[in-house]
Each structure stands twice: as C-alpha cells, then as structure tokens.
Write a protein that holds these residues in place. Sequence first.
Motif, PDB file in Angstrom:
ATOM      1  N   UNK A   1       0.849  -1.201   0.000  1.00  0.00           N
ATOM      2  CA  UNK A   1       0.000   0.000   0.000  1.00  0.00           C
ATOM      3  C   UNK A   1       0.881   1.246   0.000  1.00  0.00           C
ATOM      4  N   UNK A   2       1.467   1.528  -1.146  1.00  0.00           N
ATOM      5  CA  UNK A   2       2.425   2.628  -1.229  1.00  0.00           C
ATOM      6  C   UNK A   2       1.804   3.979  -0.925  1.00  0.00           C
ATOM      7  N   UNK A   3       0.585   4.214  -1.378  1.00  0.00           N
ATOM      8  CA  UNK A   3      -0.043   5.512  -1.119  1.00  0.00           C
ATOM      9  C   UNK A   3      -0.328   5.692   0.376  1.00  0.00           C
ATOM     10  N   UNK A   4      -0.731   4.621   1.043  1.00  0.00           N
ATOM     11  CA  UNK A   4      -0.959   4.721   2.484  1.00  0.00           C
ATOM     12  C   UNK A   4       0.354   5.001   3.222  1.00  0.00           C
ATOM     13  N   UNK A   5       1.439   4.382   2.768  1.00  0.00           N
ATOM     14  CA  UNK A   5       2.747   4.659   3.359  1.00  0.00           C
ATOM     15  C   UNK A   5       3.137   6.116   3.135  1.00  0.00           C
ATOM     16  N   UNK A   6       2.870   6.593   1.923  1.00  0.00           N
ATOM     17  CA  UNK A   6       3.166   8.000   1.625  1.00  0.00           C
ATOM     18  C   UNK A   6       2.331   8.936   2.490  1.00  0.00           C
ATOM     19  N   UNK A   7       1.081   8.585   2.724  1.00  0.00           N
ATOM     20  CA  UNK A   7       0.227   9.411   3.584  1.00  0.00           C
ATOM     21  C   UNK A   7       0.815   9.516   4.984  1.00  0.00           C
ATOM     22  N   UNK A   8       1.337   8.422   5.493  1.00  0.00           N
ATOM     23  CA  UNK A   8       1.968   8.436   6.825  1.00  0.00           C
ATOM     24  C   UNK A   8       3.212   9.327   6.823  1.00  0.00           C
ATOM     25  N   UNK A   9       4.066   9.154   5.822  1.00  0.00           N
ATOM     26  CA  UNK A   9       5.284   9.966   5.746  1.00  0.00           C
ATOM     27  C   UNK A   9       4.956  11.445   5.563  1.00  0.00           C
ATOM     28  N   UNK A  10       3.945  11.727   4.757  1.00  0.00           N
ATOM     29  CA  UNK A  10       3.546  13.112   4.525  1.00  0.00           C
ATOM     30  C   UNK A  10       3.031  13.756   5.805  1.00  0.00           C
ATOM     31  N   UNK A  11       2.291  12.998   6.591  1.00  0.00           N
ATOM     32  CA  UNK A  11       1.805  13.510   7.871  1.00  0.00           C
ATOM     33  C   UNK A  11       2.943  13.826   8.827  1.00  0.00           C
ATOM     34  N   UNK A  12       3.933  12.951   8.857  1.00  0.00           N
ATOM     35  CA  UNK A  12       5.098  13.189   9.708  1.00  0.00           C
ATOM     36  C   UNK A  12       5.863  14.409   9.212  1.00  0.00           C
ATOM     37  N   UNK A  13       6.005  14.503   7.909  1.00  0.00           N
ATOM     38  CA  UNK A  13       6.727  15.647   7.337  1.00  0.00           C
ATOM     39  C   UNK A  13       6.028  16.963   7.673  1.00  0.00           C
ATOM     40  N   UNK A  14       4.709  16.958   7.668  1.00  0.00           N
ATOM     41  CA  UNK A  14       3.954  18.180   7.962  1.00  0.00           C
ATOM     42  C   UNK A  14       4.192  18.655   9.391  1.00  0.00           C
ATOM     43  N   UNK A  15       4.350  17.718  10.313  1.00  0.00           N
ATOM     44  CA  UNK A  15       4.521  18.116  11.710  1.00  0.00           C
ATOM     45  C   UNK A  15       5.979  18.222  12.131  1.00  0.00           C
ATOM     46  N   UNK A  16       6.866  17.455  11.513  1.00  0.00           N
ATOM     47  CA  UNK A  16       8.278  17.440  11.928  1.00  0.00           C
ATOM     48  C   UNK A  16       9.209  17.249  10.737  1.00  0.00           C
ATOM     49  N   UNK A  17       9.265  18.215   9.833  1.00  0.00           N
ATOM     50  CA  UNK A  17      10.053  18.010   8.600  1.00  0.00           C
ATOM     51  C   UNK A  17      11.548  17.807   8.843  1.00  0.00           C
ATOM     52  N   UNK A  18      12.121  18.543   9.755  1.00  0.00           N
ATOM     53  CA  UNK A  18      13.568  18.404   9.994  1.00  0.00           C
ATOM     54  C   UNK A  18      13.894  17.082  10.664  1.00  0.00           C
ATOM     55  N   UNK A  19      13.047  16.646  11.577  1.00  0.00           N
ATOM     56  CA  UNK A  19      13.255  15.360  12.243  1.00  0.00           C
ATOM     57  C   UNK A  19      13.205  14.241  11.214  1.00  0.00           C
ATOM     58  N   UNK A  20      12.191  14.281  10.341  1.00  0.00           N
ATOM     59  CA  UNK A  20      12.013  13.231   9.343  1.00  0.00           C
ATOM     60  C   UNK A  20      13.223  13.127   8.426  1.00  0.00           C
ATOM     61  N   UNK A  21      13.790  14.266   8.083  1.00  0.00           N
ATOM     62  CA  UNK A  21      14.925  14.306   7.164  1.00  0.00           C
ATOM     63  C   UNK A  21      16.110  13.479   7.669  1.00  0.00           C
TER      64      UNK A  21
ATOM     65  N   UNK B   1       5.514  11.840  -4.068  1.00  0.00           N
ATOM     66  CA  UNK B   1       6.616  10.877  -3.943  1.00  0.00           C
ATOM     67  C   UNK B   1       7.942  11.504  -4.359  1.00  0.00           C
ATOM     68  N   UNK B   2       7.909  12.276  -5.439  1.00  0.00           N
ATOM     69  CA  UNK B   2       9.142  12.950  -5.882  1.00  0.00           C
ATOM     70  C   UNK B   2       9.615  13.966  -4.839  1.00  0.00           C
ATOM     71  N   UNK B   3       8.678  14.718  -4.273  1.00  0.00           N
ATOM     72  CA  UNK B   3       9.038  15.703  -3.255  1.00  0.00           C
ATOM     73  C   UNK B   3       9.580  15.046  -1.994  1.00  0.00           C
ATOM     74  N   UNK B   4       8.950  13.941  -1.579  1.00  0.00           N
ATOM     75  CA  UNK B   4       9.417  13.240  -0.376  1.00  0.00           C
ATOM     76  C   UNK B   4      10.807  12.665  -0.617  1.00  0.00           C
TER      77      UNK B   4
END
Length: 67
Positions: free
Chosen positions: A12-32, A56-59
């Motif tokens: 479920x790649x889109x669901x995985x991306x949704x999770x990563x995108x949510x994390x990026x929205x709240x903690x972009x530097x941590x995620x990096x 996906x390209x942006x992430x």
Amino acid sequence: MDVAKAHVLLGSHQDAMDELTGIKASSPEWLKHQSMARRIMREILGNRKRTLTQDMREMASHLGVAG
C-alpha cells in the motif's frame, strides 16, 4: 514510521506515503534525519510500478533519496 513500513510491506504505497507526509507536515527536519524514512522511501521507489506522484518525488527529494 512503523505504520508506514507496514503499509509498504502490504504493498500500500499511497498509504505509506500518507503516513510519511503527515510526519513531514509536523516534523520536517526530524524526518529528514531518519534512516527508516529513507529505507521506506527507497522501497516505495523500488517497488512502484506506475509513474511516481508529485508527492513521492518531493518526499524523495526531502529525504535525499534518488528516484
């Protein structure tokens, strides 16, 4: 991150991306700086059969993962 990894394992790649995108929205530097996020993104990129979405390209760029 564990939820995103589980989604990748289930294909479920889109669901995985949704999770990563949510994390990026709240903690972009941590995620990096998370190696698990880079591994997840590499798996998404490696297993994706269709064209990558803009998200996906942006992430991948945010995480420094080559697509």
